[in-house]
Design an enzyme around this catalytic site. Sequence first.
Site, short mmCIF file in Angstrom:
data_model
loop_
_atom_site.label_atom_id
_atom_site.label_comp_id
_atom_site.label_asym_id
_atom_site.label_seq_id
_atom_site.Cartn_x
_atom_site.Cartn_y
_atom_site.Cartn_z
N ASP A 1 0.84 -1.20 0.00
CA ASP A 1 0.00 0.00 0.00
C ASP A 1 0.88 1.25 0.00
O ASP A 1 0.38 2.38 -0.08
CB ASP A 1 -1.01 -0.01 1.15
CG ASP A 1 -0.38 -0.19 2.51
OD1 ASP A 1 0.86 -0.17 2.61
OD2 ASP A 1 -1.14 -0.33 3.48
N SER A 2 2.21 1.05 0.03
CA SER A 2 3.14 2.16 -0.18
C SER A 2 2.94 2.77 -1.58
O SER A 2 3.40 3.87 -1.86
CB SER A 2 4.60 1.69 -0.02
OG SER A 2 4.83 0.56 -0.84
N ASP B 1 -0.90 -6.20 -0.05
CA ASP B 1 -1.32 -5.60 1.22
C ASP B 1 -2.84 -5.51 1.31
O ASP B 1 -3.50 -5.09 0.35
CB ASP B 1 -0.78 -4.16 1.32
CG ASP B 1 0.49 -4.07 2.13
OD1 ASP B 1 0.68 -4.89 3.05
OD2 ASP B 1 1.30 -3.17 1.85
N LYS C 1 -1.01 -9.53 2.92
CA LYS C 1 -0.24 -9.06 4.10
C LYS C 1 -1.16 -8.18 4.94
O LYS C 1 -1.87 -7.33 4.42
CB LYS C 1 1.00 -8.30 3.66
CG LYS C 1 1.79 -7.73 4.85
CD LYS C 1 3.19 -7.32 4.47
CE LYS C 1 3.31 -6.00 3.79
NZ LYS C 1 2.82 -4.84 4.57
N GLU D 1 -1.35 -5.72 8.39
CA GLU D 1 -0.58 -4.98 9.40
C GLU D 1 -1.17 -5.18 10.78
O GLU D 1 -2.40 -5.14 10.96
CB GLU D 1 -0.61 -3.47 9.07
CG GLU D 1 0.45 -3.09 8.07
CD GLU D 1 0.59 -1.57 7.90
OE1 GLU D 1 0.98 -1.17 6.79
OE2 GLU D 1 0.35 -0.80 8.84
N GLU E 1 9.18 -4.18 10.50
CA GLU E 1 9.57 -2.86 9.99
C GLU E 1 10.12 -1.96 11.08
O GLU E 1 9.47 -1.74 12.11
CB GLU E 1 8.36 -2.19 9.30
CG GLU E 1 8.71 -0.81 8.74
CD GLU E 1 7.72 -0.27 7.73
OE1 GLU E 1 6.75 -0.96 7.37
OE2 GLU E 1 7.92 0.88 7.30
#
Length: 247
Positions: free
Chosen positions: A43-44, A82, A110, A112, A174
């Site tokens: 999602d970056s 993501d 993925k 978070e 991270e």
Amino acid sequence: MLTTSDFLAMKRGGKKISMLTSYDAAFARMAEAAQIDMLLVGDSAANVLLGMNRTAEISMEIMQVLTAAVKRGTSNTYIVCDMPFGSDGDPKNAVRNAKLLINAGANAVKIEGTPLESMRAIKEIGIDIVGHLGLLPQTAIDFKQRGKSQEDAEKILGDAITIDELKPCAIVLEHIPAELGEKITKAANAPTIGIGAGNCTDGQVLVMHDILKMHPFKTPPFVQTFENFWERGVSAFAEYKKWVEEK
Ligand code: KIV
């Protein structure tokens, strides 16, 4: 294509896993040609591709479009996508959204943080998950290193062990201290993929636009750059402009 069991075998055999973000077919094709082990439709993309301020701004619809593009650009590379902010809050919603991303071409999703019920529900329908602990950009209010205090480090380690019990295909760590990255790597069965987590993790992930230096902006302290696309790109565009004007 490499699978979850190959990633586990790589961890056991001490072979480092390379993961790189990818958001379109052209660069995904290039990453596959370089034999990158795993591609992450991160999602970056919100920041580096779409010019948004926060990863939380990207939608499920955009993540599906980007995932489908990466899938079209590759034939045998494992693709992780993501789950965007707000897509995994409750298990029913999470399962529906995970299925959409898998249908778009992802091999795993993925997630978070620790929405454990959602993670469990996704695993239960046979979809591979990747955890993400430490700095969590979707909800972070600052981008400082996490896990510096003993309490925070213990919490991240505990969360990693809990997620590991769900048998994820990897856990992304991270921006945490190297010692914590090493501790989690030793404690977890799943491969750990670090981004600013020291060099003892089982693999590494970085943002493609950062390693290629595609923007003039300052990159995070843990980024390694391997090209200067910004300079090369500006120079190529200027040459093109000159060519158009002169010829
Ligand atoms: O979105 C992303 O690129 C990520 C990496 C920073 C791990 O989640």
